[in-house]
Design a protein around this motif. Structure first.
Motif, PDB file in Angstrom:
ATOM      1  N   ARG A 207      58.443  53.856  79.141  1.00  0.00           N
ATOM      2  CA  ARG A 207      58.410  53.074  80.372  1.00  0.00           C
ATOM      3  C   ARG A 207      58.766  53.906  81.599  1.00  0.00           C
ATOM      4  O   ARG A 207      58.425  53.550  82.725  1.00  0.00           O
ATOM      5  CB  ARG A 207      59.349  51.874  80.246  1.00  0.00           C
ATOM      6  CG  ARG A 207      58.645  50.637  80.654  1.00  0.00           C
ATOM      7  CD  ARG A 207      59.245  49.337  80.272  1.00  0.00           C
ATOM      8  NE  ARG A 207      60.575  49.300  79.689  1.00  0.00           N
ATOM      9  CZ  ARG A 207      61.059  48.205  79.141  1.00  0.00           C
ATOM     10  NH1 ARG A 207      60.330  47.112  79.091  1.00  0.00           N
ATOM     11  NH2 ARG A 207      62.267  48.191  78.625  1.00  0.00           N
ATOM     12  N   LYS A 210      56.306  54.792  84.323  1.00  0.00           N
ATOM     13  CA  LYS A 210      56.083  53.812  85.428  1.00  0.00           C
ATOM     14  C   LYS A 210      54.759  53.057  85.409  1.00  0.00           C
ATOM     15  O   LYS A 210      54.670  51.985  85.996  1.00  0.00           O
ATOM     16  CB  LYS A 210      56.210  54.475  86.819  1.00  0.00           C
ATOM     17  CG  LYS A 210      57.428  55.342  87.004  1.00  0.00           C
ATOM     18  CD  LYS A 210      58.677  54.514  87.217  1.00  0.00           C
ATOM     19  CE  LYS A 210      59.849  55.392  87.615  1.00  0.00           C
ATOM     20  NZ  LYS A 210      61.028  55.146  86.777  1.00  0.00           N
ATOM     21  N   SER A 232      55.819  54.462  73.563  1.00  0.00           N
ATOM     22  CA  SER A 232      56.796  53.500  73.036  1.00  0.00           C
ATOM     23  C   SER A 232      56.139  52.113  72.997  1.00  0.00           C
ATOM     24  O   SER A 232      55.085  51.890  73.592  1.00  0.00           O
ATOM     25  CB  SER A 232      58.045  53.476  73.918  1.00  0.00           C
ATOM     26  OG  SER A 232      57.707  52.982  75.203  1.00  0.00           O
ATOM     27  N   THR A 250      57.941  49.395  64.314  1.00  0.00           N
ATOM     28  CA  THR A 250      56.843  48.436  64.174  1.00  0.00           C
ATOM     29  C   THR A 250      55.493  49.076  64.498  1.00  0.00           C
ATOM     30  O   THR A 250      54.484  48.380  64.535  1.00  0.00           O
ATOM     31  CB  THR A 250      57.073  47.228  65.115  1.00  0.00           C
ATOM     32  OG1 THR A 250      57.441  47.736  66.406  1.00  0.00           O
ATOM     33  CG2 THR A 250      58.147  46.322  64.595  1.00  0.00           C
ATOM     34  N   SER A 265      63.752  55.942  76.228  1.00  0.00           N
ATOM     35  CA  SER A 265      65.220  55.888  76.165  1.00  0.00           C
ATOM     36  C   SER A 265      65.773  56.378  74.828  1.00  0.00           C
ATOM     37  O   SER A 265      66.851  56.945  74.771  1.00  0.00           O
ATOM     38  CB  SER A 265      65.685  54.450  76.433  1.00  0.00           C
ATOM     39  OG  SER A 265      65.066  53.570  75.520  1.00  0.00           O
ATOM     40  N   GLN A 269      64.762  51.539  67.296  1.00  0.00           N
ATOM     41  CA  GLN A 269      63.454  51.151  66.745  1.00  0.00           C
ATOM     42  C   GLN A 269      62.398  52.205  67.052  1.00  0.00           C
ATOM     43  O   GLN A 269      61.435  52.352  66.311  1.00  0.00           O
ATOM     44  CB  GLN A 269      63.005  49.797  67.310  1.00  0.00           C
ATOM     45  CG  GLN A 269      63.891  48.630  66.946  1.00  0.00           C
ATOM     46  CD  GLN A 269      65.018  48.419  67.942  1.00  0.00           C
ATOM     47  OE1 GLN A 269      65.210  49.199  68.869  1.00  0.00           O
ATOM     48  NE2 GLN A 269      65.780  47.358  67.739  1.00  0.00           N
ATOM     49  N   HIS A 270      62.551  52.912  68.136  1.00  0.00           N
ATOM     50  CA  HIS A 270      61.607  53.996  68.442  1.00  0.00           C
ATOM     51  C   HIS A 270      61.907  55.198  67.542  1.00  0.00           C
ATOM     52  O   HIS A 270      60.997  55.777  66.929  1.00  0.00           O
ATOM     53  CB  HIS A 270      61.684  54.396  69.915  1.00  0.00           C
ATOM     54  CG  HIS A 270      60.659  55.424  70.299  1.00  0.00           C
ATOM     55  ND1 HIS A 270      59.375  55.090  70.671  1.00  0.00           N
ATOM     56  CD2 HIS A 270      60.700  56.775  70.304  1.00  0.00           C
ATOM     57  CE1 HIS A 270      58.676  56.196  70.901  1.00  0.00           C
ATOM     58  NE2 HIS A 270      59.469  57.233  70.692  1.00  0.00           N
ATOM     59  N   ASN A 284      64.080  63.239  80.283  1.00  0.00           N
ATOM     60  CA  ASN A 284      64.549  61.943  80.776  1.00  0.00           C
ATOM     61  C   ASN A 284      65.456  62.182  81.978  1.00  0.00           C
ATOM     62  O   ASN A 284      66.235  63.137  81.977  1.00  0.00           O
ATOM     63  CB  ASN A 284      65.326  61.221  79.661  1.00  0.00           C
ATOM     64  CG  ASN A 284      65.477  59.742  79.935  1.00  0.00           C
ATOM     65  OD1 ASN A 284      65.969  59.339  80.979  1.00  0.00           O
ATOM     66  ND2 ASN A 284      65.041  58.935  78.987  1.00  0.00           N
ATOM     67  N   ALA A 303      60.407  63.092  85.196  1.00  0.00           N
ATOM     68  CA  ALA A 303      59.191  63.492  84.472  1.00  0.00           C
ATOM     69  C   ALA A 303      58.076  63.918  85.444  1.00  0.00           C
ATOM     70  O   ALA A 303      57.281  64.805  85.138  1.00  0.00           O
ATOM     71  CB  ALA A 303      58.704  62.350  83.599  1.00  0.00           C
TER      72      ALA A 303
HETATM   73  C1  LIG Z   1      62.300  44.211  66.177  1.00  0.00           C
HETATM   74  C2  LIG Z   1      62.015  45.273  67.203  1.00  0.00           C
HETATM   75  C3  LIG Z   1      61.092  46.263  66.890  1.00  0.00           C
HETATM   76  C4  LIG Z   1      60.812  47.260  67.834  1.00  0.00           C
HETATM   77  N1  LIG Z   1      59.914  48.252  67.500  1.00  0.00           N
HETATM   78  C5  LIG Z   1      59.722  49.246  68.377  1.00  0.00           C
HETATM   79  C6  LIG Z   1      58.854  50.344  68.046  1.00  0.00           C
HETATM   80  O1  LIG Z   1      58.237  50.374  66.978  1.00  0.00           O
HETATM   81  N2  LIG Z   1      58.702  51.339  68.946  1.00  0.00           N
HETATM   82  C7  LIG Z   1      59.350  51.350  70.158  1.00  0.00           C
HETATM   83  O2  LIG Z   1      59.156  52.296  70.943  1.00  0.00           O
HETATM   84  N3  LIG Z   1      60.151  50.324  70.486  1.00  0.00           N
HETATM   85  C8  LIG Z   1      60.350  49.276  69.648  1.00  0.00           C
HETATM   86  N4  LIG Z   1      61.154  48.260  70.012  1.00  0.00           N
HETATM   87  C9  LIG Z   1      61.669  48.229  71.398  1.00  0.00           C
HETATM   88  C10 LIG Z   1      62.898  49.099  71.589  1.00  0.00           C
HETATM   89  O3  LIG Z   1      64.060  48.398  71.258  1.00  0.00           O
HETATM   90  C11 LIG Z   1      63.013  49.585  73.045  1.00  0.00           C
HETATM   91  O4  LIG Z   1      63.056  48.449  73.870  1.00  0.00           O
HETATM   92  C12 LIG Z   1      61.860  50.466  73.503  1.00  0.00           C
HETATM   93  O5  LIG Z   1      61.704  51.541  72.601  1.00  0.00           O
HETATM   94  C13 LIG Z   1      62.149  51.020  74.885  1.00  0.00           C
HETATM   95  O6  LIG Z   1      61.005  51.692  75.358  1.00  0.00           O
HETATM   96  P1  LIG Z   1      61.139  52.811  76.460  1.00  0.00           P
HETATM   97  O7  LIG Z   1      62.148  53.812  76.007  1.00  0.00           O
HETATM   98  O8  LIG Z   1      59.766  53.268  76.781  1.00  0.00           O
HETATM   99  O9  LIG Z   1      61.640  52.000  77.740  1.00  0.00           O
HETATM  100  P2  LIG Z   1      63.090  51.905  78.422  1.00  0.00           P
HETATM  101  O10 LIG Z   1      64.123  51.459  77.456  1.00  0.00           O
HETATM  102  O11 LIG Z   1      62.888  51.088  79.649  1.00  0.00           O
HETATM  103  O12 LIG Z   1      63.425  53.403  78.793  1.00  0.00           O
HETATM  104  C14 LIG Z   1      62.778  54.120  79.802  1.00  0.00           C
HETATM  105  C15 LIG Z   1      63.449  55.472  79.877  1.00  0.00           C
HETATM  106  O13 LIG Z   1      62.771  56.254  80.859  1.00  0.00           O
HETATM  107  C16 LIG Z   1      63.715  56.954  81.621  1.00  0.00           C
HETATM  108  N5  LIG Z   1      63.091  57.225  82.915  1.00  0.00           N
HETATM  109  C17 LIG Z   1      62.839  56.364  83.933  1.00  0.00           C
HETATM  110  N6  LIG Z   1      62.201  56.987  84.942  1.00  0.00           N
HETATM  111  C18 LIG Z   1      62.060  58.264  84.565  1.00  0.00           C
HETATM  112  C19 LIG Z   1      61.484  59.415  85.175  1.00  0.00           C
HETATM  113  N7  LIG Z   1      60.910  59.327  86.397  1.00  0.00           N
HETATM  114  N8  LIG Z   1      61.528  60.585  84.517  1.00  0.00           N
HETATM  115  C20 LIG Z   1      62.104  60.686  83.296  1.00  0.00           C
HETATM  116  N9  LIG Z   1      62.674  59.629  82.659  1.00  0.00           N
HETATM  117  C21 LIG Z   1      62.636  58.439  83.287  1.00  0.00           C
HETATM  118  C22 LIG Z   1      64.916  56.053  81.707  1.00  0.00           C
HETATM  119  O14 LIG Z   1      66.106  56.799  81.970  1.00  0.00           O
HETATM  120  C23 LIG Z   1      64.919  55.428  80.326  1.00  0.00           C
HETATM  121  O15 LIG Z   1      65.700  56.190  79.409  1.00  0.00           O
HETATM  122  C24 LIG Z   1      61.455  47.251  69.102  1.00  0.00           C
HETATM  123  C25 LIG Z   1      62.384  46.245  69.387  1.00  0.00           C
HETATM  124  C26 LIG Z   1      62.650  45.269  68.457  1.00  0.00           C
HETATM  125  C27 LIG Z   1      63.670  44.205  68.795  1.00  0.00           C
END
Ligand SMILES: Cc1cc2nc3c(=O)[nH]c(=O)nc-3n(C[C@H](O)[C@H](O)[C@H](O)COP(=O)(O)OP(=O)(O)OC[C@H]3O[C@@H](n4cnc5c(N)ncnc54)[C@H](O)[C@@H]3O)c2cc1C
Length: 319
Positions: A207, A210, A232, A250, A265, A269-270, A284, A303
């Motif tokens: 995420r 953006k 993710s 998943t 992040s 789960q990831h 990050n 990033a």
């Molecule tokens: C039952 C269940 C199963 C799940 N299965 C999966 C799965 O298979 N895979 C999965 O991925 N998730 C899964 N999830 C979701 C998981 O819990 C997280 O919510 C998800 O992985 C978060 O995705 P993210 O890291 O992309 O987003 P976020 O948690 O929003 O993290 C974004 C990250 O980007 C960083 N960031 C922001 N801007 C910048 C920038 N400009 N430059 C560098 N870094 C930046 C932030 O510091 C943050 O660390 C599951 C959840 C549940 C409840």
């Protein structure tokens, strides 16, 4: 008695995970002091006798064209036929898409116990005990297989590839007419140039990227490294990227040599889908992001600033 290893192929080449499965199966055969064979279904651009360097003495090569495309039913039947012919008591495959499909079906067909996702050689000091990951890699289980025939699917990157200088395998070409209820007539690839599950290098975005309009800089890095792209789950859920790129508990489980996590992040789960990667690089902007705890290398930074510079540096290095 023998060890039989399923050599998986796609589009005329042997999948790299199969070399690890061959090395693992050969080590079991050595441990048990029994012969070790491979079975390859379909045709590949590879001199099969050279598979001897991974420790097998014979390759059973089933050449009927129908096996060029993977099909669970026909593959299971053909492997079972070769298993009977070789009196296989231990069958090894990779814990990849094909192995996960074939192993349980073979298990039913051959009345064999199966351990899915083994991480080390069996301990035969008291039974036949195989270690495997459970709870998305957060714990281990030790599973005894008491049946006469034993099936093991090997987790990728858990044993490694071993070769000897001068092993030559005998090649036994066979034909096994396929009788399946379903026939694979074509395979249309949905992913980009490098299939995610086969990739040596994976460049993955979260995420923090953006929005989908920013994926160009990530793809540029992937292209430079000849890597596959991944993401993710929220990224796929938001339709920024296709669902077949979603990795994690998943989604797809990957085990490349190098995994780039960019703006992800590092939620548990990831990590469940990527923690078997050999080397993890995290980019990050939050130094406290959980992903840094499992990273081999980390860059704390934005990033959007880091990625173009990193890609350019790699391009310069490559000349
Ligand atoms: C039952 C269940 C199963 C799940 N299965 C999966 C799965 O298979 N895979 C999965 O991925 N998730 C899964 N999830 C979701 C998981 O819990 C997280 O919510 C998800 O992985 C978060 O995705 P993210 O890291 O992309 O987003 P976020 O948690 O929003 O993290 C974004 C990250 O980007 C960083 N960031 C922001 N801007 C910048 C920038 N400009 N430059 C560098 N870094 C930046 C932030 O510091 C943050 O660390 C599951 C959840 C549940 C409840």
């Amino acid at each position: 008695m023998s060890v039989l290893i399923f050599i998986d192929q796609t589009e005329n080449h042997i999948k790299k995970v199969s070399f690890e499965a061959l090395s693992y199966g050969a080590a079991i055969a050595k441990q048990q002091n029994i012969p070790c064979y491979g079975v390859l279904l379909g045709n590949v651009n590879y001199t099969l006798s050279e598979l001897g360097k991974y420790g097998i003495s014979k390759v059973y090569h089933v050449t009927d064209e129908v096996y060029n495309h993977f099909d669970t039913e026909t593959y299971t039947k053909a492997i079972a036929t070769i298993a009977a012919e070789t009196n296989a008591t231990i069958i090894v495959c990779s814990h990849n898409q094909s192995g996960k499909a074939v192993a349980p079906r073979l298990s039913v067909k051959l009345k064999a116990g199966v351990v899915a996702g083994a991480t080390s050689l069996p301990d035969t000091s008291n039974g036949f005990v195989v270690k495997k990951n459970v709870f998305s890699g957060k714990a281990f289980a030790y599973v005894n297989i008491p049946t006469a025939i034993k099936i093991i699917s090997l987790n990728q990157n858990s044993f490694g590839v071993t070769t000897s200088e001068n092993g030559i395998a005998e090649v036994n070409t066979k034909q096994i007419p396929a009788t399946a209820k379903v026939k694979v007539i074509a395979v249309n690839k949905v992913s980009g140039e490098v299939p995610l599950t086969e990739a040596d290098i994976v460049v993955s975005g979260g995420r923090g990227m953006k929005g989908p309009e920013h994926w160009g800089i990530l793809e540029d890095l992937a292209h430079t490294l000849h890597a596959a792209t991944a993401c993710s789950r929220p990224v796929a859920d938001a339709d920024w990227r296709p669902h077949h790129e979603h990795v994690g508990q998943t989604g797809i489980q990957v085990s490349p040599n190098l995994y780039f996590a960019i703006g992800i992040s590092g939620a548990i789960q990831h990590l469940a889908g990527v923690n078997r990667s050999k080397t993890i690089v995290v980019i990050n902007k939050d130094a406290e992001a959980p992903f840094f705890k499992v990273a081999d290398y980390g860059i704390v930074g934005d990033a959007f600033e880091v990625l173009p510079k990193l890609t350019q540096a790699i391009k310069d290095l490559k000349g």
